[in-house]
Design a protein around this motif. Structure first.
Motif, PDB file in Angstrom:
ATOM      1  N   LEU A  78       0.828  -1.206   0.000  1.00  0.00           N
ATOM      2  CA  LEU A  78       0.000   0.000   0.000  1.00  0.00           C
ATOM      3  C   LEU A  78       0.864   1.259   0.000  1.00  0.00           C
ATOM      4  CD1 LEU A  78      -2.812  -1.054   2.512  1.00  0.00           C
ATOM      5  CD2 LEU A  78      -2.968  -0.860   0.027  1.00  0.00           C
ATOM      6  N   GLY A  79       1.999   1.198   0.698  1.00  0.00           N
ATOM      7  CA  GLY A  79       2.911   2.333   0.698  1.00  0.00           C
ATOM      8  C   GLY A  79       3.487   2.601  -0.677  1.00  0.00           C
ATOM      9  N   LEU A  80       3.882   1.521  -1.371  1.00  0.00           N
ATOM     10  CA  LEU A  80       4.411   1.687  -2.726  1.00  0.00           C
ATOM     11  C   LEU A  80       3.335   2.200  -3.679  1.00  0.00           C
ATOM     12  CD1 LEU A  80       6.606  -1.550  -2.955  1.00  0.00           C
ATOM     13  CD2 LEU A  80       7.361   0.795  -2.548  1.00  0.00           C
ATOM     14  N   LEU A  81       2.089   1.761  -3.466  1.00  0.00           N
ATOM     15  CA  LEU A  81       0.985   2.285  -4.264  1.00  0.00           C
ATOM     16  C   LEU A  81       0.836   3.790  -4.074  1.00  0.00           C
ATOM     17  CD1 LEU A  81      -1.335   1.188  -6.128  1.00  0.00           C
ATOM     18  CD2 LEU A  81      -2.774   1.225  -4.074  1.00  0.00           C
ATOM     19  N   SER A  82       1.044   4.253  -2.837  1.00  0.00           N
ATOM     20  CA  SER A  82       0.915   5.686  -2.560  1.00  0.00           C
ATOM     21  C   SER A  82       2.038   6.498  -3.192  1.00  0.00           C
ATOM     22  CB  SER A  82       0.889   5.927  -1.046  1.00  0.00           C
ATOM     23  OG  SER A  82       2.187   5.837  -0.478  1.00  0.00           O
ATOM     24  N   ASN A  83       3.154   5.840  -3.536  1.00  0.00           N
ATOM     25  CA  ASN A  83       4.234   6.537  -4.234  1.00  0.00           C
ATOM     26  C   ASN A  83       3.893   6.803  -5.704  1.00  0.00           C
ATOM     27  OD1 ASN A  83       5.847   6.565  -1.950  1.00  0.00           O
ATOM     28  ND2 ASN A  83       7.021   4.740  -2.531  1.00  0.00           N
ATOM     29  N   ARG A  84       2.981   6.016  -6.249  1.00  0.00           N
ATOM     30  CA  ARG A  84       2.670   6.111  -7.674  1.00  0.00           C
ATOM     31  C   ARG A  84       1.451   6.988  -7.956  1.00  0.00           C
ATOM     32  NH1 ARG A  84       2.859   0.578 -10.868  1.00  0.00           N
ATOM     33  NH2 ARG A  84       2.776   2.162 -12.508  1.00  0.00           N
ATOM     34  N   PHE A  85       0.576   7.128  -6.950  1.00  0.00           N
ATOM     35  CA  PHE A  85      -0.659   7.878  -7.156  1.00  0.00           C
ATOM     36  C   PHE A  85      -0.779   8.968  -6.094  1.00  0.00           C
ATOM     37  CE2 PHE A  85      -1.358   3.560  -8.731  1.00  0.00           C
ATOM     38  CZ  PHE A  85      -1.766   3.815 -10.036  1.00  0.00           C
ATOM     39  N   ASP A  86      -1.763   9.834  -6.266  1.00  0.00           N
ATOM     40  CA  ASP A  86      -2.029  10.872  -5.279  1.00  0.00           C
ATOM     41  C   ASP A  86      -2.218  10.210  -3.914  1.00  0.00           C
ATOM     42  OD1 ASP A  86      -2.933  12.934  -3.699  1.00  0.00           O
ATOM     43  OD2 ASP A  86      -4.590  13.511  -5.006  1.00  0.00           O
ATOM     44  N   ARG A  87      -1.332  10.536  -2.978  1.00  0.00           N
ATOM     45  CA  ARG A  87      -1.350   9.852  -1.681  1.00  0.00           C
ATOM     46  C   ARG A  87      -2.657  10.081  -0.930  1.00  0.00           C
ATOM     47  NH1 ARG A  87       4.056  10.486   0.337  1.00  0.00           N
ATOM     48  NH2 ARG A  87       4.449   8.464  -0.642  1.00  0.00           N
ATOM     49  N   ARG A  88      -3.268  11.253  -1.123  1.00  0.00           N
ATOM     50  CA  ARG A  88      -4.538  11.510  -0.447  1.00  0.00           C
ATOM     51  C   ARG A  88      -5.601  10.512  -0.894  1.00  0.00           C
ATOM     52  NH1 ARG A  88      -5.867  17.474  -2.018  1.00  0.00           N
ATOM     53  NH2 ARG A  88      -5.468  16.478  -4.027  1.00  0.00           N
ATOM     54  N   ARG A  89      -5.629  10.218  -2.184  1.00  0.00           N
ATOM     55  CA  ARG A  89      -6.627   9.280  -2.700  1.00  0.00           C
ATOM     56  C   ARG A  89      -6.394   7.873  -2.149  1.00  0.00           C
ATOM     57  NH1 ARG A  89      -9.493  11.639  -6.867  1.00  0.00           N
ATOM     58  NH2 ARG A  89      -8.588  13.597  -7.643  1.00  0.00           N
ATOM     59  N   VAL A  90      -5.124   7.493  -2.006  1.00  0.00           N
ATOM     60  CA  VAL A  90      -4.813   6.177  -1.440  1.00  0.00           C
ATOM     61  C   VAL A  90      -5.258   6.119   0.022  1.00  0.00           C
ATOM     62  CG1 VAL A  90      -2.948   4.574  -0.864  1.00  0.00           C
ATOM     63  CG2 VAL A  90      -2.900   5.822  -3.040  1.00  0.00           C
ATOM     64  N   ILE A  91      -4.980   7.180   0.789  1.00  0.00           N
ATOM     65  CA  ILE A  91      -5.385   7.218   2.193  1.00  0.00           C
ATOM     66  C   ILE A  91      -6.904   7.136   2.316  1.00  0.00           C
ATOM     67  CG2 ILE A  91      -5.478   8.682   4.262  1.00  0.00           C
ATOM     68  CD1 ILE A  91      -2.681   9.719   3.476  1.00  0.00           C
ATOM     69  N   VAL A  92      -7.601   7.917   1.501  1.00  0.00           N
ATOM     70  CA  VAL A  92      -9.070   7.908   1.542  1.00  0.00           C
ATOM     71  C   VAL A  92      -9.604   6.527   1.161  1.00  0.00           C
ATOM     72  CG1 VAL A  92     -11.132   8.817   0.423  1.00  0.00           C
ATOM     73  CG2 VAL A  92      -9.336  10.381   1.165  1.00  0.00           C
ATOM     74  N   ALA A  93      -9.020   5.902   0.147  1.00  0.00           N
ATOM     75  CA  ALA A  93      -9.464   4.568  -0.272  1.00  0.00           C
ATOM     76  C   ALA A  93      -9.256   3.553   0.846  1.00  0.00           C
ATOM     77  CB  ALA A  93      -8.715   4.140  -1.534  1.00  0.00           C
TER      78      ALA A  93
END
Length: 409
Positions: A253-268
């Motif tokens: 999940l951390g690596l995913l947040s490096n590739r996309f807008d981190r706010r969207r990953v946190i919200v998801a």
């Protein structure tokens, strides 16, 4: 990689043994009190006392360590923790156990600061991430394995407390016999709440919400499982699945947040945690499904704190990073203090499902707040977004002072 591991292997062994010996106590105490017929709010009070001691200790013990040194301080904190774990067997009383849990939290705060400041001293910018990952793996592995000590107290109720004290006492040896030089602890001044909110509203609110969710989980998950008419072994398995899920999901999940807008990953992830929490509340009576959902919940919830810290780091100057981490640790701890109380009141009103209903509601509110922040503010450009770093929810000193700047990245 092996160099980073060798530099901190003493501390990895120590934190593994401490978490194996002390990490299951919150579960054990909750089960014992629930078996005794103690009301959920009183069980929540015992859980709150631990996080209150952890919060106060993290703010106060730096000065003590600076005065007497790391080895003496570490020995004192672990000795107090060991003595406290034995004391639970003397008298099963909510008031007495509440005082002991506060002492435990204060002592554990000292242990975390001692070990993590040492870890920071023995690593540099290039090896710290690997060392922190190994440290967290040892911490969670010890905590997961320690849950199975719940199963040894059926015939001798004091036996789990004795095993806890033995493991904690043995954890002294790697550190008090080490030849590793002791570091110096500087003054850690957390950034103010107002400053943190101005820097990163989602990072601040997300951290507090995560603390509330996990504080309630650690204090009351065992009560939930028992009230679903499952065995003590099921309590240990459910908690271990949640911790294991946290370990497995955190880096992907951390690596995913490096590739996309981190706010969207946190919200998801907050949204996914809300869905899983509601599913546990609705379908938790299914034993096999409960373990799967527990692993998914841990995978979501355990990733949120480092993601919120990374998101906050996207908006601050390098020299503010340790102070911001100190402020976020404090916010997480305050959320964790509130979590057991809020969760236990919900359980008293709605029954066992009130726990994960509360956790789900908290995650849903955080989801809504995050969606508003995505709408209200521009995202950080990909090239300026800091790299995800898996960090413990324990103290800020592990980060050190020489983190890479955005230019280094």
């Amino acid at each position: 990689m092996f160099t980073a591991f060798n530099q901190v292997r003493t501390f990895l062994l120590a934190i593994f043994m401490i978490m194996a010996g002390g990490g299951f106590l919150s579960t054990l105490l909750a089960v014992r009190l629930e078996n005794q017929g103690t009301a959920a709010p009183l069980i929540g009070l015992v859980g709150t006392a631990y996080f209150a001691g952890l919060t106060i200790g993290s703010m106060r013990i730096g000065r003590l360590i600076a005065q007497v040194g790391h080895i003496r301080s570490f020995a004192a904190f672990v000795s107090v923790f060991s003595a406290s774990s034995l004391s639970y067997g003397l008298w099963q009383d909510v008031g007495f156990w509440t005082v002991l849990r506060f002492i435990d939290g204060f002592a554990v705060a000292g242990v975390f600061v001692c070990l993590e400041s040492w870890l920071s001293e023995r690593t540099d910018t290039h090896t710290r991430s690997l060392a922190l990952a190994a440290y967290m793996a040892a911490l969670y592995l010890g905590q997961a394995i320690g849950q199975f000590l719940l199963n040894i107290g059926q015939d001798a109720p004091v036996l789990p407390f004795m095993f806890s004290a033995i493991l904690l006492s043995l954890a002294l040896l790697p550190v008090v016999l080490t030849k590793v030089p002791q570091p110096e602890i500087g003054d850690l001044e957390p950034l103010s709440i107002r400053r943190l909110y101005a820097i990163s509203p989602l990072g601040m609110l997300g951290t507090a919400a995560t603390g509330l969710m996990l504080g309630a989980f650690y204090a009351l998950a065992a009560v939930f499982v028992r009230q679903m008419e499952m065995s003590l072994s099921d309590v240990a398995l459910f908690t271990s699945f949640a911790i294991g899920g946290g370990v497995l999901f955190q880096w992907p999940l951390g690596l995913l947040s490096n590739r996309f807008d981190r706010r969207r990953v946190i919200v998801a992830i907050f949204f996914a945690a809300a869905v899983v929490a509601v599913a546990i509340a609705l379908f938790g009576a299914n034993r096999a499904l409960l373990f799967v959902l527990g692993g998914l919940f841990g995978g979501m919830a355990f990733a949120l704190y480092p993601l919120c810290v990374s998101h906050t780091n996207d908006h601050i100057e390098p020299h503010e990073r340790v102070g911001a981490s100190g402020g976020l640790v404090l916010l997480y701890s305050l959320g964790a203090v509130a979590g057991p109380l809020v969760g236990s009141i919900a359980m008293a009103i709605f029954g066992p499902t009130g726990l994960f209903g509360t956790i789900g509601a908290t995650a849903s509110l955080a989801t809504g707040f995050g969606l508003w922040r995505i709408y209200a503010a521009e995202s950080v450009p990909d090239e300026d977004q800091s790299a995800f770093q898996s960090i413990p929810r324990t103290s800020a000193v592990a980060l050190g002072e020489d983190e890479p700047t955005s230019e280094d990245r």
